[in-house]
Design a protein around this motif. Structure first.
Motif, PDB file in Angstrom:
ATOM      1  N   ARG A  61      -3.786   2.861  10.690  1.00  0.00           N
ATOM      2  CA  ARG A  61      -2.757   3.901  11.688  1.00  0.00           C
ATOM      3  C   ARG A  61      -2.154   4.525  10.634  1.00  0.00           C
ATOM      4  O   ARG A  61      -2.488   5.882   9.947  1.00  0.00           O
ATOM      5  CB  ARG A  61      -1.848   3.237  12.323  1.00  0.00           C
ATOM      6  CG  ARG A  61      -2.697   2.357  13.746  1.00  0.00           C
ATOM      7  CD  ARG A  61      -1.230   1.764  13.808  1.00  0.00           C
ATOM      8  NE  ARG A  61      -2.102   0.550  15.664  1.00  0.00           N
ATOM      9  CZ  ARG A  61      -2.006  -0.583  15.360  1.00  0.00           C
ATOM     10  NH1 ARG A  61      -0.453  -0.972  14.944  1.00  0.00           N
ATOM     11  NH2 ARG A  61      -2.323  -1.513  16.483  1.00  0.00           N
ATOM     12  N   ALA A  62      -1.493   3.942   9.692  1.00  0.00           N
ATOM     13  CA  ALA A  62      -0.541   4.919   8.295  1.00  0.00           C
ATOM     14  C   ALA A  62      -1.350   6.170   8.361  1.00  0.00           C
ATOM     15  O   ALA A  62      -1.123   7.236   7.826  1.00  0.00           O
ATOM     16  CB  ALA A  62       0.342   4.007   8.265  1.00  0.00           C
ATOM     17  N   VAL A 101       9.067   2.702  -3.389  1.00  0.00           N
ATOM     18  CA  VAL A 101       7.408   2.964  -1.725  1.00  0.00           C
ATOM     19  C   VAL A 101       8.079   2.154  -1.109  1.00  0.00           C
ATOM     20  O   VAL A 101       8.775   1.340  -0.633  1.00  0.00           O
ATOM     21  CB  VAL A 101       6.527   1.694  -3.163  1.00  0.00           C
ATOM     22  CG1 VAL A 101       7.081   0.283  -2.737  1.00  0.00           C
ATOM     23  CG2 VAL A 101       5.047   2.128  -2.514  1.00  0.00           C
ATOM     24  N   ALA A 139       0.559  -1.107  -0.113  1.00  0.00           N
ATOM     25  CA  ALA A 139       0.317   0.295   0.035  1.00  0.00           C
ATOM     26  C   ALA A 139       0.903   1.272  -0.189  1.00  0.00           C
ATOM     27  O   ALA A 139       2.147   1.303   0.717  1.00  0.00           O
ATOM     28  CB  ALA A 139      -0.759  -0.125   1.068  1.00  0.00           C
ATOM     29  N   ASP A 140       0.490   1.665  -1.480  1.00  0.00           N
ATOM     30  CA  ASP A 140       1.491   3.260  -0.496  1.00  0.00           C
ATOM     31  C   ASP A 140       0.827   3.691  -0.678  1.00  0.00           C
ATOM     32  O   ASP A 140      -0.296   4.915  -1.141  1.00  0.00           O
ATOM     33  CB  ASP A 140       1.394   3.610  -2.846  1.00  0.00           C
ATOM     34  CG  ASP A 140       2.733   4.668  -2.876  1.00  0.00           C
ATOM     35  OD1 ASP A 140       2.916   5.449  -2.188  1.00  0.00           O
ATOM     36  OD2 ASP A 140       2.392   4.737  -4.158  1.00  0.00           O
ATOM     37  N   MET A 141       1.318   5.014   0.300  1.00  0.00           N
ATOM     38  CA  MET A 141       0.693   5.918   1.575  1.00  0.00           C
ATOM     39  C   MET A 141       0.833   7.521   0.454  1.00  0.00           C
ATOM     40  O   MET A 141      -0.147   8.484   0.419  1.00  0.00           O
ATOM     41  CB  MET A 141       1.891   6.399   2.456  1.00  0.00           C
ATOM     42  CG  MET A 141       1.225   5.347   3.994  1.00  0.00           C
ATOM     43  SD  MET A 141      -0.160   4.775   4.212  1.00  0.00           S
ATOM     44  CE  MET A 141      -0.851   3.200   4.145  1.00  0.00           C
ATOM     45  N   THR A 142       1.548   7.355  -0.563  1.00  0.00           N
ATOM     46  CA  THR A 142       2.013   8.803  -1.258  1.00  0.00           C
ATOM     47  C   THR A 142       0.765   8.659  -2.110  1.00  0.00           C
ATOM     48  O   THR A 142       0.036   9.807  -2.533  1.00  0.00           O
ATOM     49  CB  THR A 142       2.879   8.743  -1.718  1.00  0.00           C
ATOM     50  OG1 THR A 142       3.271   8.561  -3.212  1.00  0.00           O
ATOM     51  CG2 THR A 142       4.464   8.821  -0.770  1.00  0.00           C
ATOM     52  N   GLU A 155      -2.561  10.785  -0.853  1.00  0.00           N
ATOM     53  CA  GLU A 155      -2.196  12.029  -0.888  1.00  0.00           C
ATOM     54  C   GLU A 155      -2.845  12.031  -2.853  1.00  0.00           C
ATOM     55  O   GLU A 155      -3.101  13.223  -3.221  1.00  0.00           O
ATOM     56  CB  GLU A 155      -0.911  12.454  -0.671  1.00  0.00           C
ATOM     57  CG  GLU A 155      -0.801  13.953  -0.081  1.00  0.00           C
ATOM     58  CD  GLU A 155      -1.599  14.603   0.851  1.00  0.00           C
ATOM     59  OE1 GLU A 155      -1.380  13.876   1.284  1.00  0.00           O
ATOM     60  OE2 GLU A 155      -1.705  15.848   0.447  1.00  0.00           O
ATOM     61  N   VAL A 173      -1.784  -1.536  11.374  1.00  0.00           N
ATOM     62  CA  VAL A 173      -0.346  -1.099  11.179  1.00  0.00           C
ATOM     63  C   VAL A 173      -0.938  -0.124   9.303  1.00  0.00           C
ATOM     64  O   VAL A 173      -0.675   0.766   9.729  1.00  0.00           O
ATOM     65  CB  VAL A 173       0.413  -1.677  10.217  1.00  0.00           C
ATOM     66  CG1 VAL A 173       1.341  -1.021   9.353  1.00  0.00           C
ATOM     67  CG2 VAL A 173       0.799  -2.735  12.202  1.00  0.00           C
ATOM     68  N   LEU A 174      -2.133  -0.352   8.906  1.00  0.00           N
ATOM     69  CA  LEU A 174      -1.789  -0.421   7.125  1.00  0.00           C
ATOM     70  C   LEU A 174      -3.437   1.505   7.438  1.00  0.00           C
ATOM     71  O   LEU A 174      -3.127   2.642   7.313  1.00  0.00           O
ATOM     72  CB  LEU A 174      -1.919  -0.642   6.283  1.00  0.00           C
ATOM     73  CG  LEU A 174      -1.445  -1.548   5.413  1.00  0.00           C
ATOM     74  CD1 LEU A 174      -1.853  -2.625   4.599  1.00  0.00           C
ATOM     75  CD2 LEU A 174      -0.196  -0.670   5.299  1.00  0.00           C
ATOM     76  N   MET A 192      -1.821  -7.591   9.547  1.00  0.00           N
ATOM     77  CA  MET A 192      -0.465  -6.132   9.137  1.00  0.00           C
ATOM     78  C   MET A 192      -1.914  -4.938   9.183  1.00  0.00           C
ATOM     79  O   MET A 192      -1.578  -3.627   8.656  1.00  0.00           O
ATOM     80  CB  MET A 192      -0.570  -6.438   8.215  1.00  0.00           C
ATOM     81  CG  MET A 192       1.750  -6.978   7.767  1.00  0.00           C
ATOM     82  SD  MET A 192       1.897  -5.968   9.445  1.00  0.00           S
ATOM     83  CE  MET A 192       3.794  -6.935   9.881  1.00  0.00           C
ATOM     84  N   GLU A 216      -8.594   4.152  18.524  1.00  0.00           N
ATOM     85  CA  GLU A 216      -7.152   4.330  18.574  1.00  0.00           C
ATOM     86  C   GLU A 216      -7.470   4.889  17.116  1.00  0.00           C
ATOM     87  O   GLU A 216      -6.557   6.291  17.522  1.00  0.00           O
ATOM     88  CB  GLU A 216      -5.766   3.160  17.510  1.00  0.00           C
ATOM     89  CG  GLU A 216      -5.442   2.378  18.842  1.00  0.00           C
ATOM     90  CD  GLU A 216      -4.719   1.276  17.888  1.00  0.00           C
ATOM     91  OE1 GLU A 216      -4.312   1.363  16.852  1.00  0.00           O
ATOM     92  OE2 GLU A 216      -4.612   0.284  19.289  1.00  0.00           O
ATOM     93  N   ALA A 252       2.875   8.898   8.311  1.00  0.00           N
ATOM     94  CA  ALA A 252       2.198   7.169   8.655  1.00  0.00           C
ATOM     95  C   ALA A 252       3.370   6.613   9.396  1.00  0.00           C
ATOM     96  O   ALA A 252       2.440   5.711   9.841  1.00  0.00           O
ATOM     97  CB  ALA A 252       2.231   7.123   6.719  1.00  0.00           C
ATOM     98  N   ALA A 255      -4.782  14.203  13.001  1.00  0.00           N
ATOM     99  CA  ALA A 255      -4.961  14.435  11.348  1.00  0.00           C
ATOM    100  C   ALA A 255      -5.419  15.719  10.835  1.00  0.00           C
ATOM    101  O   ALA A 255      -4.704  16.479  10.605  1.00  0.00           O
ATOM    102  CB  ALA A 255      -4.252  12.846  10.952  1.00  0.00           C
ATOM    103  N   ALA A 265      -3.696   9.174   9.573  1.00  0.00           N
ATOM    104  CA  ALA A 265      -2.903  10.072   9.988  1.00  0.00           C
ATOM    105  C   ALA A 265      -2.598  10.032   8.295  1.00  0.00           C
ATOM    106  O   ALA A 265      -1.903  11.810   9.555  1.00  0.00           O
ATOM    107  CB  ALA A 265      -1.069   9.573  10.067  1.00  0.00           C
ATOM    108  N   VAL A 266      -2.119   9.918   7.403  1.00  0.00           N
ATOM    109  CA  VAL A 266      -1.761  10.850   5.953  1.00  0.00           C
ATOM    110  C   VAL A 266      -3.219  11.593   6.025  1.00  0.00           C
ATOM    111  O   VAL A 266      -2.942  13.271   5.102  1.00  0.00           O
ATOM    112  CB  VAL A 266      -1.255   9.149   5.317  1.00  0.00           C
ATOM    113  CG1 VAL A 266      -1.755  10.134   3.876  1.00  0.00           C
ATOM    114  CG2 VAL A 266      -0.557   8.570   5.591  1.00  0.00           C
ATOM    115  N   LEU A 326      -5.965   9.251  16.072  1.00  0.00           N
ATOM    116  CA  LEU A 326      -5.396   9.551  15.271  1.00  0.00           C
ATOM    117  C   LEU A 326      -5.346  10.443  14.283  1.00  0.00           C
ATOM    118  O   LEU A 326      -5.172  11.388  13.785  1.00  0.00           O
ATOM    119  CB  LEU A 326      -4.724   8.859  13.971  1.00  0.00           C
ATOM    120  CG  LEU A 326      -3.348   7.377  15.311  1.00  0.00           C
ATOM    121  CD1 LEU A 326      -3.761   6.123  14.501  1.00  0.00           C
ATOM    122  CD2 LEU A 326      -2.374   8.333  15.596  1.00  0.00           C
TER     123      LEU A 326
END
Lengths: 264, 264, 264, 264
Positions: free
Chosen positions: B209-210, C163, B164-167, B170, B206-207, B203, B249, C210, B257, B213-214, B253
């Motif tokens: 949360r990330a 990435v 998963a590409d957090m950018t 965006e 994890v994704l 996981m 959680e 993230a 954000a 936050a983005v 967050l």
């Protein structure tokens, strides 16, 4: 191992006149090279990048054109189907049904294609590993299909790029189905900021040579008399004028590849 | 920026009783966390790895169940459509139509979804770059659709893996459409030698949360009371018991954000 | 879990005056944000894309500058080493030795770094899976090193792109070593036809947010007073002026992330 | 285009006796196939996955062994260097210096290799695009080197996997340098949970065939009389017994590939 065959044609049926002209010239080129030809052209480009892009002549007219080309040129023909409801009609017109890569896991489409009894050519989704294509083939069999062909057309390699994995050809061949290399779609640059897919046709012969040396049943090449003016896939289609020399090369490589008796 | 919403439910409608039980418990958990909930469940798993895998209750029954859940629990509901002909019926039952990732370039499907007038949530194909989703959104608009949501669900990262590409979140946000993180499908391991998709549910938080936050409009989580016995997507679905803590959680967050005023 | 720390500085030591100016301003910004700072700058850019690119002041002068910054500003400092023979000298000057990503499997370098007794920050090679970093850490331990830090800086995603895999942070954290997110190198566009690495600094805050939400020990950010005139890594370094707001955001996210008590 | 050459040998020098036995048998096999041979073996495996893995006989002894093989068998020899300080000594013993892929951007190493005046074979880093290898070649030239060879050995394709991009061979060939396919390292499975690199040697002939059909100056194959007992790279090395048949195939493909006169 049968000698190399060729699946080729313009990406989409632009008009009956254009499709017939292409079929005739391709038939002559293939005959000169001694390569069996299956003529391919699409009646609908159902997944263009942009909704504005030309989609083709539609199913009814497209299938009729293909049926007349089959009759008049004595060529087997193939086209791609996008919905389960298209399979029966397409199977009446063509010799080989093609499943687009994006749709290679759509269970109903594969079952409907299999149910026609016609051979089915499943393009490997960019998102699938080669060994997983056995499940796609099994869906065709579940519908009653007896013959499946598997086609490599490149796998995802970062955004806007594909890479063709030559070891995938060998993995798919181990499934027992004939394996085809789609050398022109594998050089596409999918998407792109400008709202259309790019590509680099100069790399298609590279992939065709490599795949034939590995050992494939056929090479798939989209070709056009004037690719830069084609309504779709222009950047990756080959000019028809490249085919005589390219086919001669591929036939020579194929003879060497198929002559080997070694198994490691 | 509205506060975080949740799109959640079991991967498929297993039975009306199970779907209602899940909807009720999810509604309670979301209410406790102060998070708006859209209930999601599929009436048909149209692209399972294998033709033998359970596909669900079918469209007619599935839509009826979703409509009753919507009525009885007062929840907005969503489901995925696979063929253009399913859009109109689905739009009568649900509040948000979902386009599967593999189908995100099927022009007719996107146009038909747009033509219903309902909001359309397009999952980004594993084979598409984030910026190219503007073309998919434009196809919905071409059909008459006014509201589009874009969902990240992981992009192809070698065979049998996604990343998963957090950018990408965006990049898609810059298109002006609300962006959703599908945290449970993004931890799938597609295909696999055993003929089903694997995954690592640990996981998914994890994704989630990330992505929160983005800055995302919603998180998409498939969840089940007993994921290891679910008929599909078990390895990546979250046990329902994880949701209260995870949502707390994510809400915390999200507040941080969304409170930021900086733009770089 | 200790509160978030910051590893930051200009990519290379351009001059003592510039490095001291940057150290002073960064110290003030970090202090204002309540974040512990480790000052980072390189004495040699040993793997520039092109041989013509500026490489820095050299080891002797660079280490002397870092030692004076450490003494005068009371800051811990770090720098990267490229050859086994550099480790002992570097360890006398700095508090933390950094191993470049390309070199993260060079056994002799890792052993020599470990032998200094100083903590060693190993950047994960773009070509390594997160779990495989335990072997790199073990090489430092084999040399006698006791403290290892692991840094994610992006993984290869097709040509000219990286990435950052957020699940990799969690995988590396499971090794027991503190994990750092290098948010500015992870937005590089490696290589490129023009003979230098590009990048998109606007995506670095996205990755930093993230990663902090996932839970990391520190964020690594290269920064410059005028990045577009920096001799290296300009496209991905952050303007120093972004740091106060970005750090405030990250501290707020870190508090929420570290406060959670849940383990799934 | 010269006929195909072969760079081959056991991954590491295990002992003088073993290296000489391998050199002798390889010389005979290559002579029978009519293929020029460069004997390759490493004196140090400087980047093994784990610090515990066997590293070889060391530089001094290894270079002496290679020099004696060169003298006694009349074979050109090659080996890899890891530090700038090794280049001069290695250049006295061998005919071709090899730069490991991980180190292909280490400026000092490339310059030192170039300064010896010997030809330098640079393996393309898994993290580099083919076109970017011109910068690596330019670093060798900056050191005074006149002859550069570029080797493809696979590019990163998700964790624990490589893919060899056949179009990359064509891109590198356009740089004017001879291009080599390293068919045995390109089938490695890097890292892995068990602390060593895996691989699938059965795919190495596939890649060799494909590359020869594309047109390369040489194929690089690591080989061993008993690969499963080799101290390194066993899973991807070829049994020596495979080479006679494989070379015969490759020579036949090479003749066809080099005979073509077409340029698209």
């Amino acid at each position: 191992d049968l000698p190399l065959a060729l699946i080729a044609g313009p990406c989409q049926i632009e008009s009956e006149a254009h499709a017939r002209m292409m079929a005739g010239r391709l038939a002559g080129i293939a005959e000169a090279a001694g390569v069996p030809l299956i003529f391919k052209s699409s009646f609908d480009k159902a997944n263009r990048t942009s909704a504005d892009a030309p989609r083709g002549v539609g199913m009814e007219e497209g299938l009729a054109i293909l049926a007349r080309i089959k009759r008049d040129f004595g060529l087997p023909v193939t086209t791609d189907v996008h919905l389960p409801g298209q399979c029966a009609a397409a199977a009446e017109a063509v010799d080989l049904l093609q499943i687009p890569a994006f749709l290679c896991r759509q269970t109903d489409l594969l079952i409907a294609a299999g149910a026609t009894g016609k051979p089915v050519n499943i393009k490997k989704g960019q998102f699938l590993a080669p060994a997983d294509m056995t499940h796609a083939a099994a869906k065709v069999a579940a519908g009653g299909g007896e013959a499946v062909v598997l086609t490599e057309r490149g796998t995802f390699f970062g955004y806007h790029a594909l890479v063709a994995d030559m070891t995938g050809l060998e993995v798919m061949r181990a499934s027992g189905h004939p394996v085809v290399m789609d050398a022109t779609h594998a050089v596409q640059s999918p998407g792109g900021a400008s709202g259309r897919s790019g590509g680099n046709r100069r790399m298609a012969p590279v992939l065709a040579r490599a795949a034939v040396a590995v050992g494939v049943a056929a090479v798939f090449l989209e070709t056009h008399d004037d690719p830069d003016r084609a309504p779709s896939d222009g950047p990756n289609m080959l000019p028809l004028s490249w085919l005589p020399d390219l086919l001669a090369e591929l036939v020579a490589l194929d003879r060497v590849a198929k002559a080997r008796r070694t198994g490691f």
